[in-house]
Scaffold this active site. Structure first.
Site, mmCIF file in Angstrom:
data_model
loop_
_atom_site.group_PDB
_atom_site.id
_atom_site.type_symbol
_atom_site.label_atom_id
_atom_site.label_comp_id
_atom_site.label_asym_id
_atom_site.label_seq_id
_atom_site.Cartn_x
_atom_site.Cartn_y
_atom_site.Cartn_z
ATOM 1 N N GLN B 111 3.492 -3.315 50.580
ATOM 2 C CA GLN B 111 3.780 -3.393 49.157
ATOM 3 C C GLN B 111 5.176 -2.940 48.722
ATOM 4 O O GLN B 111 5.699 -3.427 47.743
ATOM 5 C CB GLN B 111 2.761 -2.562 48.370
ATOM 6 C CG GLN B 111 1.380 -3.170 48.370
ATOM 7 C CD GLN B 111 1.321 -4.482 47.650
ATOM 8 O OE1 GLN B 111 2.249 -4.846 46.965
ATOM 9 N NE2 GLN B 111 0.251 -5.215 47.812
ATOM 10 N N LEU B 208 -3.830 2.711 43.613
ATOM 11 C CA LEU B 208 -2.501 2.238 44.003
ATOM 12 C C LEU B 208 -1.994 1.107 43.110
ATOM 13 O O LEU B 208 -1.001 0.462 43.411
ATOM 14 C CB LEU B 208 -2.460 1.821 45.479
ATOM 15 C CG LEU B 208 -2.807 2.949 46.459
ATOM 16 C CD1 LEU B 208 -2.977 2.404 47.855
ATOM 17 C CD2 LEU B 208 -1.747 4.028 46.434
ATOM 18 N N ASN B 240 2.207 2.954 40.806
ATOM 19 C CA ASN B 240 1.636 1.843 41.563
ATOM 20 C C ASN B 240 2.496 1.412 42.735
ATOM 21 O O ASN B 240 3.666 1.719 42.834
ATOM 22 C CB ASN B 240 1.281 0.677 40.631
ATOM 23 C CG ASN B 240 2.478 0.075 39.951
ATOM 24 O OD1 ASN B 240 3.433 -0.308 40.616
ATOM 25 N ND2 ASN B 240 2.450 -0.001 38.632
ATOM 26 N N CYS B 241 1.857 0.716 43.648
ATOM 27 C CA CYS B 241 2.510 0.261 44.882
ATOM 28 C C CYS B 241 2.418 -1.250 44.977
ATOM 29 O O CYS B 241 2.282 -1.797 46.050
ATOM 30 C CB CYS B 241 1.837 0.890 46.084
ATOM 31 S SG CYS B 241 1.979 2.660 46.113
ATOM 32 N N VAL B 242 2.424 -1.926 43.847
ATOM 33 C CA VAL B 242 2.231 -3.375 43.859
ATOM 34 C C VAL B 242 3.549 -4.089 44.156
ATOM 35 O O VAL B 242 4.575 -3.452 44.370
ATOM 36 C CB VAL B 242 1.626 -3.864 42.522
ATOM 37 C CG1 VAL B 242 0.256 -3.269 42.331
ATOM 38 C CG2 VAL B 242 2.529 -3.511 41.343
#
Lengths: 154, 427
Positions: B111, B208, B240-242
């Site tokens: 990600q 996440l 977030n880890c998007v």
């Protein structure tokens, strides 16, 4: 969330965690790819099931994610057109870039994806459990609701 | 409500033994910074690096980016995370402009994103133009992904606050005053100018995929009113880890260009009366609830028009479209800000949902565009992730250290607040 919902998934972690949860039916085939999960959900929708979770949950590249879990309702009499539109849009979204089945991908990646996919739908079953527990205890069952008197104003 | 946002334009950054700013140069007490961040027992190792625009350097994988801030009259910089939950958005705040704290780490392997400080990739990220203080961190074995994210989030905020303290006693180069009036007063002003609101969608799909408002997880909120000065003063923090291209880093929340532009137009072409934050959840029922509530708030505010910005793609497209449709049904005109995942040739459909009412849409670019990034002399972090990141693919990392990726992997490339340079125009 009412009982009778179905999780369609190819995620082994979802199967393992949710297999025996009351009121949830888990349809799973770990050998299958995301394509089979999505197409199976489309078929369910044509049989009157409604989408409960969004089929494109999770913001990572669709072709890289080999695991997918989608929650659908029990069947109803009528076709839900919004669900059909969303699942057809999802199929369009994937067209030409369906991910490989999980067994063809690196193990550490698959376990990352398995965990994220599981976490994204975990709250469905938590809500489900809460609902069922309340029903058991009779706290929020319809039989214990107070009479509601109509008030004016506001 | 009034916020005086000062900016000190930093020209260079150096490590030494004292926190201060001299002649535009930011000097950071490296030992002091280490003392600040070392308390988290989950941290195994941390290195601090300074990276400048034009450097032959790649930062990978990037987790979050934060602008160092200081409150000379007191008050919190990141309320709820550091210090109290006190409401922000008033008084004085000083930003160390041209600098950013960048956190890196392998949270979930596919990600996190790329920042190239020079070469073709630099054009695709706004952080090739900031002097970056990079926190290259490793956590102890056995720390779960979501805890890893939390460690990095808190480290980044702590470092940004500590570094910001160098601004103590320094006169800002520029001060801009932002006023935010009570709704009734705001609506009564500016004659016949259209009353415009901003619908600010926050990534909140779950673990996440989280964003925090005063440290509250945004997936738990009902849509609510927030002052735009609160947004620019640290009330919203990314967790977030998007996908890197269109996630809103904390820096973007602090420097939201939509809010900036609405202030610029306020009183001239429109009356900017308020901001509504809403979420992007996974359950369709939650989407219905949040979009209905957003539309209700917008209606109660008496909006004539609204700008709606999305964060992410796919699932959030449904929230974007529901927000659009329900506002339009209430005769509130909408303009949507989004990006596209339209295939490498741009010919596939761009969004995963649509509605006829969405007839004013601004795109921030096609995230599936492929770019070749040449090898860099210096790599901070770990480059082998290039194969695994969103936007990368097997063989992405070449033998000479170059990477072939979709711009999806570059931080901020298709930012849906419009902070970057990409868009599409009809000719």
């Amino acid at each position: 969330m009412q009982s009778g919902n179905i999780i369609v998934t190819n995620n082994h972690l979802v199967l393992q965690k949710f297999r025996d949860k009351a009121g949830l039916d888990v349809k799973v085939d770990e050998r299958e790819a995301v394509r089979e999960v999505v197409l199976a959900v489309r078929d369910y929708i044509h049989r009157g099931h409604r989408l409960i979770s969004h089929p494109l949950s999770g913001n990572f590249k669709p072709e890289r994610n080999p695991l997918k879990s989608i929650v659908i309702s029990p069947p109803a009499e009528e076709l839900d057109h919004y669900s059909l539109k969303l699942i057809e849009r999802t199929i369009d979204f994937y067209r030409g870039k369906w991910p490989d089945p999980p067994q063809l991908m690196e193990d550490s990646l698959v376990s990352d994806f398995a965990r994220i996919d599981f976490e994204l739908i975990k709250n469905f079953t938590e809500l489900n459990e809460r609902y069922n527990n309340h029903k058991k205890e009779g706290q929020y069952g319809t039989e214990t609701w107070p009479h509601i008197h109509r008030r004016c104003g506001v | 409500m009034e916020l005086k946002l000062g900016r000190i334009f930093i020209e260079d950054v150096e490590f030494d033994s004292e926190n201060k700013i001299e002649d535009g140069k930011l000097i950071i007490d490296k030992e002091g910074l280490w003392e600040e961040v070392r308390e988290d027992h989950r941290l195994k190792s941390i290195d601090f690096e300074i990276v400048r625009p034009g450097d032959n350097t790649r930062i990978i994988p990037v987790k979050d980016v934060i602008e160092p801030r200081y409150k000379p009259e007191g008050g919190e910089v990141f309320p709820g995370f550091l210090g109290s939950e006190d409401v922000v958005g008033t008084g004085s705040t000083v930003a160390l402009a041209n600098t950013a704290v960048v956190t890196t780490g392998d949270v979930v392997g596919y990600q996190e994103g790329i920042i190239d400080m020079s070469g073709p990739g630099a054009d695709y990220t706004p952080f090739s133009e900031t002097i970056n203080i990079v926190l290259d961190c490793e956590v102890e074995d056995g720390i779960k992904d979501h805890e890893h994210e939390e460690v990095l989030r808190l480290l980044g905020l702590t470092a940004a606050k500590y570094i910001g303290e160098a601004a103590a006693g320094v006169e800002p180069d520029e001060i801009v005053e932002y006023e935010h009036q009570p709704l009734l007063e705001a609506c009564a002003q500016n004659g016949d100018l259209p009353k415009v609101g901003y619908i600010y969608m926050l990534q909140s799909q779950g673990l996440l995929h989280d964003t925090y408002v005063y440290s509250v997880d945004a997936k738990e909120i009902l849509p609510t009113l927030i002052s735009p000065t609160e947004v620019m003063d640290g009330a919203i923090v990314s967790g977030n880890c998007v996908s890197a291209c269109d996630k809103n880093t904390t820096y973007f929340h602090q420097n939201n260009p939509v809010i900036e532009e609405l202030y610029r137009e306020h009183g001239e072409n429109l009356n900017f009366v308020g901001t509504i934050i809403t979420n992007e959840n996974v359950r369709l029922a939650e989407k219905e609830r949040s979009s209905s509530y957003t539309a209700r708030l917008a209606e109660r505010m008496g909006l004539d028009a609204a700008i709606i910005s999305e964060e992410g793609f796919g699932n959030p497209d449904a929230d974007l479209i529901m927000n659009c449709r329900k506002l339009e049904e209430r005769d509130i005109d909408t303009v949507l800000l989004t990006d596209e995942f339209a295939g490498s040739d741009g010919a596939s459909q761009s969004l995963a949902d649509s509605t006829p009412e969405a007839d004013a849409v601004v795109t921030a670019g096609n995230a599936n565009e492929v770019i070749e990034l040449p090898a860099m002399e210096r790599v901070i972090g770990r480059q082998d992730f290039a194969n695994r990141m969103a936007g990368g693919f097997e063989g992405s990392l070449k033998e000479d250290g170059g990477i072939e990726v979709e711009i999806q992997a570059i931080i901020g490339a298709t930012n849906e607040l419009g902070i970057n340079n990409l868009t599409a125009r009809e000719y």
